[in-house]
Each structure stands twice: as C-alpha cells, then as structure tokens.
Design an enzyme around this catalytic site. Structure first.
Site, PDB file in Angstrom:
ATOM      1  N   THR A 387       0.870  -1.183   0.000  1.00  0.00           N
ATOM      2  CA  THR A 387       0.000   0.000   0.000  1.00  0.00           C
ATOM      3  C   THR A 387       0.906   1.231   0.000  1.00  0.00           C
ATOM      4  O   THR A 387       2.101   1.115   0.292  1.00  0.00           O
ATOM      5  CB  THR A 387      -0.954  -0.005   1.219  1.00  0.00           C
ATOM      6  N   GLU A 426      -8.485  -7.265  -2.419  1.00  0.00           N
ATOM      7  CA  GLU A 426      -9.145  -6.544  -1.324  1.00  0.00           C
ATOM      8  C   GLU A 426     -10.257  -7.380  -0.678  1.00  0.00           C
ATOM      9  O   GLU A 426     -10.729  -7.042   0.415  1.00  0.00           O
ATOM     10  CB  GLU A 426      -9.726  -5.232  -1.861  1.00  0.00           C
ATOM     11  N   SER A 458     -11.597  -0.745   5.662  1.00  0.00           N
ATOM     12  CA  SER A 458     -10.191  -0.405   5.438  1.00  0.00           C
ATOM     13  C   SER A 458      -9.625   0.263   6.686  1.00  0.00           C
ATOM     14  O   SER A 458     -10.374   0.739   7.540  1.00  0.00           O
ATOM     15  CB  SER A 458     -10.122   0.564   4.256  1.00  0.00           C
TER      16      SER A 458
HETATM   17  O1  DON Z   1      -7.432  -1.091   3.230  1.00  0.00           O
HETATM   18  C1  DON Z   1      -6.692  -1.605   4.073  1.00  0.00           C
HETATM   19  O2  DON Z   1      -6.746  -1.347   5.267  1.00  0.00           O
HETATM   20  C2  DON Z   1      -5.634  -2.595   3.624  1.00  0.00           C
HETATM   21  N1  DON Z   1      -6.004  -3.176   2.364  1.00  0.00           N
HETATM   22  C3  DON Z   1      -4.340  -1.855   3.557  1.00  0.00           C
HETATM   23  C4  DON Z   1      -3.211  -2.818   3.476  1.00  0.00           C
HETATM   24  C5  DON Z   1      -1.936  -2.232   3.877  1.00  0.00           C
HETATM   25  O3  DON Z   1      -1.818  -1.096   4.283  1.00  0.00           O
HETATM   26  C6  DON Z   1      -0.813  -3.160   3.762  1.00  0.00           C
HETATM   27  N2  DON Z   1       0.402  -2.604   4.176  1.00  0.00           N
HETATM   28  N3  DON Z   1       1.186  -1.858   4.175  1.00  0.00           N
END
Ligand code: DON
Length: 576
Positions: A387, A426, A458
């Site tokens: 991310t 997701e 999220s």
């Molecule tokens: O939306 C979310 O919370 C996750 N899909 C985010 C994933 C994430 O931040 C992974 N790491 N760094």
C-alpha cells in the site's frame, strides 16, 4: 502480571464498554471534554508546491503536471497513476484508494474509491471444507479481487476538482508504462517474493517475469498493455475503463480464470464523495477518513480520549502509557461496529462523542496497563508492508492526501488478460469468516461480512491537520498500523515537529489484540522502556514499519516542507 484492584477495573470496563448507554451513564458527573471550535479557515497561498510520495518518479510526475497548469488534484492523478506503473506492488488502477482533500476555498471532502464485492460474491468460495478460511482464494487470483475503484476515483477528481483533462494528468504514467523505467530494489524484491503465484497466471508472468525472471537491476521495464489501458481511460473517462474493450477484457479474463465478474459490476461502479470525520484537538482541526475506513473513527476516538489529559506535563513513560491505553480502547471498538456505511448502521455519534471518550478515559489507570482481556474482546489486525500514501499542497493552498492500495504485495498477482491491469486482493479485507483472523490478523464482525456491491472495511487514514499557524497532510500504509502511525504523526505535528521529523519519528503500536506494544528499535530510551514494563506492558520489538509521506505548511512564512519516510530509499519529498 497481576494487577491490584483488577476486579474493579474489569467491572468498570465492562460497565463502560458493553453498551454506549452505560458509557454515557458512567460519564455523567465526570469531567467532560468540550469540543473546541475549529480554527479560522486557512486563507493564504503558499506560492509554491510540495509533494511527498513513495517513488521519486511519481513525485516528479506530480510536478510535471503542476508545471502544465494543473492544481494539487491534477497532480494527485499524475502521482497515483504513475505509482500504478512504477510501484505496482503497492497500488494501481486494478485497486482502490481513499483520499482527503481541501480546496483553497475551504471545501473539504473525502473520496472513497474503494473496491466493491462483485454481485456474484459467494462467501463459501473463501472457506475450506472444514469452515476455516481459504487463504488462497481470498488472497490470490480473480476470486480475491474486488471491482477496481481507482480509475473511477481519478475520473471523479479530474471532473470535479482538477483543471486539466486526463490526457494531460495521465500522460506521465502512460509515458512510464510505454517507454519503460528502471524498477527499484523494492519492486524487484516484491516480484521475486511472489514468483510462484505470478507464474500461475500467464498474463502475470508475461508482465512481471520478462524472460521468466524478475527484471534485473538497471534493466528498463515496459508494459505497453497498461499504457493502452491508461490511454483509454484518458480518452474516454469512466467509459474507457468500466465499459467497452477494457471492461470486456477484464470480465473475460476474470471468468476464464475462475472468477465471476459481470459487465454490469463494472458499469455500475462509482467512486463516492463522503463527509470526512472531523475532530478538534489542541487548537487543530483534523479532517480524516470516514467509513468504510475504520481509521478516522479510531483516530478521533483516541484524540478525544487524549484531549482530557495534560500530555505535555507528563514524562515520556506516562504520556506513552496514556496514548497506548487510548489506542487499546479505540481498536477494541473499531472492527466490531464498522463496515460499509451504505450497508450497515453504525453508532458513529456515540463513537465520536466527547462524552463517550470521557467514559473511556475514566477507565484508564494512572500507572498500570489495562490487560485487553479485562475489556470485552472484539477483534484485532496485524500490519503489512505494502500500500502507499502521498501528500500534496499546491501554490494556491489546495491540499490532498491519498492512501491507495491493491492490498497484499502485488495484490492478487492476477493480471487480467492483455489489459496490463494487476487486480487487487481486497476481498481479504472483508470478515470472510466471523471471528477468524484474515491476513492481517483481523477478526471481523457481521458489519464487515461480504455482500454484493459492498466495500470491505479499510484502515486507510489520509488526514489533514489544519491549524491557524501551520497545517499538514499526513498518511502512511501499514494495515492496522496506519491508524497509530497517523495518530503519532498528528501528535508530533501538534508538538511542533517538521515534516522530516514526523516521517522519521520512531513508532510504537497497540491494537487491543494481540495485547502487546509493537516497538521500533530506539523508540523508547531505557528508562522509559523500564517504566512501561513496570506498568505491565509487553514491549515487542519489530522490524520498522510504515512508509509515511508528509507535507507541511507554515502559514506565517508560507514555507512548505515535504518528507518521505527515511526507512525506504525510493521515496521523494520535494518543494518547488
Ligand atoms: O485497506 C486496508 O486497510 C488494507 N487493504 C491496507 C493494506 C496495507 O496497508 C498493507 N500494508 N502496508
């Protein structure tokens, strides 16, 4: 560790936390937090711009679009789309984003370009025969992918907030995809880590493993397929991705590999504008992420709890103790109640109320950790390392922060046919099995169960911190640690730290369960660590986490500052 008076803590905590009503009852008569009025609107113009992102090519793409007459929102389109090409392990047009913005005129908004579950979603697809979660279907291949939100979010930004056509703001990304760039060590490492999964899908192997191997150091890497898909988006907007050739190719590839998307899933996808969560803390107005992110609600709850303490008057151990206890209580709530606001009713008034925070504050003991087992259990998350987040302020004072993701490293690893689009995974952010942890340790509730068209919960928490004298755009990736990183960034900014100081600041994290404090090496000196251990904290050393990109603006001098997390070398914070 046994606590003296532990039964009282339990009774207190239970009475506070089982229902909102009892929290209000308990708070009655206790000192109350009065919300402070928001500061006057920021009215100056900095005259120059600041961009911080996780990749220098993306930061430069943002400046290129500013130089063509674009504003911060056009630059955000350039940065996000370029990250899609040069940092595909973290985000992309096959994923989704959440963004917080403020126009120079003072209009604040939140863009929810989160993925949605396809209409044919079947929760059983994510279960093994014995009812345990099937990590392969929720994390790899087309079943793990939600309907992408990023292209629609970029179109919304361009149409409502930008000044330039997408043909201009997407040009740097198209150029990088068509003419190539040299992948940085992080991208090469991510591809190497997922070779096995990439090799399961011919289009993925063709894109990421040219000649059967990850791109070598210094090698130019191109993806003409993604360039074509971006060109269609630039030329036709929403219809260029969600209808016509691209949509048909996406659906065909997903179906051929065992997924179940329809043309209607794509044609009906819309990015949404939502009212941001807002909270006032020590004279600053914080504008942050509403559901379907849990981040802003948790940050607001923590700041509301902390605003009743004189943190500045405490030693570091006691100050940290109170912050950890506030984190613990906010995380306890967040997975239990929160989900997609279009599907679930949430007690947001209660969770965001200063009176609720007053009640929670009363349950914190001055010198002792409250074991999470003494609070009614709900759920927990673990962090990840993908991310990406970027922050921008332009010369007129428009501000935007976007956190964008394909979820796990390289998302589903599934590239859809000849579109060049790497799909997200997701679907794993849903609570696919109630009270069974997902890849980040998430134990979710029904509020976050998968349903057709629903957005998974999220942690992404892009945030604006607006003050009379100084303002900032803050955000980071890191799963559940996003929330505590942004919180610690806000506290540091309120304490007067610069963008560089905030991004470099050492981190700690507590998320209710597991009941421990994750600590980055060097975050506490020996005396503070000892004091925290004596209070009952389990300090758990962990590799550094996060990839924070911050910009700040001093309204007295109009000086801007931009910083990219020093823990990772490929980012760039730049003022120009
Ligand atoms: O939306 C979310 O919370 C996750 N899909 C985010 C994933 C994430 O931040 C992974 N790491 N760094």
């Amino acid at each position: 560790m046994k606590l003296s008076g532990s039964w009282n803590v339990r009774a207190l905590a239970l009475s506070l936390l089982f229902t909102g009503a009892s929290a209000f009852a308990f708070a009655d008569g206790a000192p109350r937090t009065t919300p402070k009025p928001a500061p006057a609107a920021v009215a100056q113009k900095p005259g120059h711009a600041a961009i911080a992102s996780a990749n220098f090519l993306a930061t430069e793409a943002g400046f290129e679009v500013l130089s063509k007459g674009g504003n911060a929102f056009d630059a955000a389109i350039a940065v996000a789309s370029t990250l899609s090409v040069v940092e595909p392990e973290s985000s992309g047009i096959g994923g989704g984003f959440m963004g917080v913005l403020r126009t120079a005129g003072g209009h604040e908004s939140f863009i929810d370009a989160r993925e949605t579950a396809p209409a044919a979603v079947n929760p059983k697809d994510y279960l093994n025969a014995d009812g345990t979660p099937n990590r392969d279907t929720s994390l790899n291949g087309p079943l793990s992918a939600g309907i992408p939100g990023e292209p629609a979010g970029l179109v919304l930004l361009a149409q409502k907030y930008g000044k330039l056509p997408l043909t201009v703001s997407l040009a740097p990304a198209i150029h990088a995809a068509r003419d190539g760039f040299k992948p940085d060590p992080r991208l090469r490492g991510s591809i190497a880590e997922r070779v096995k999964d990439l090799n399961r899908w011919p289009a993925s192997a063709a894109k990421f493993l040219p000649g059967g191997k990850p791109p070598a150091e210094g090698e130019l890497w191109r993806d003409p397929n993604q360039a074509r898909t971006l060109e269609a988006l630039a030329a036709h907007g929403l219809a260029g991705f969600y209808q016509g050739e691209t949509a048909e190719a996406l659906v065909k590839a997903v179906k051929a590999a065992g997924g179940d998307w329809t043309l209607k899933d794509l044609a009906t996808y819309r990015a949404k504008e939502r009212t941001p969560v807002a909270v006032d803390y020590h004279g600053y107005h914080i504008v942050t992420a509403p559901p379907p992110s849990s981040g802003g609600v948790a940050i607001a709850e923590i700041l509301n709890i902390l605003s009743g303490f004189d943190l500045a008057g405490l030693d570091e151990a006691h100050r940290t103790h109170l912050v950890i206890e506030a984190m613990r209580r906010a995380f306890r709530d967040h997975n239990d109640y929160l989900g997609d606001p279009d599907f679930v009713k949430m007690p947001l008034d209660m969770l965001l109320s200063p009176y609720y925070a007053d009640g929670l504050r009363q349950s914190i003991l001055p010198d002792k950790a409250t074991p999470s087992s003494m609070l009614p259990a709900v759920s927990a998350r673990d962090p990840g390392m993908h991310t990406t987040h970027f922050s921008i302020i332009d010369k007129d004072g428009n501000m935007i922060g976007i956190t964008t993701t394909v979820n796990y490293i390289l998302g589903s690893t599934f590239v859809a046919g000849d579109t060049g689009v790497l799909l997200n995974d997701e679907m794993d952010d849903f609570a696919l099995v109630p009270n069974m942890p997902n890849v980040y340790g998430l134990l979710g509730s029904k509020a976050n169960a998968p349903e057709p068209g629903k957005r998974p919960l999220s942690s992404m928490s892009p945030s604006l911190v607006l003050g009379k004298d100084r303002s900032a755009v803050i955000g980071s990736p890191g799963g559940s640690t996003i929330i505590t990183q942004v919180l610690e960034g806000i506290l540091a900014f309120v304490d007067g730290k610069s963008a560089t100081g905030i991004a470099a600041q050492k981190r700690y994290h507590h998320q209710f369960l597991p009941d421990r404090v994750d600590v980055e090496d060097g975050v506490f000196d020996a005396a503070t660590a000892d004091a925290l251990k004596r209070m009952g904290y389990d300090l758990h050393p962990r590799e550094p986490w996060g990839y924070m990109n911050v910009v700040t603006w001093d309204h007295q001098t109009n000086a801007l500052d931009a910083a990219s997390d020093p823990r990772r070398p490929s980012g760039l914070g730049k003022v120009q």
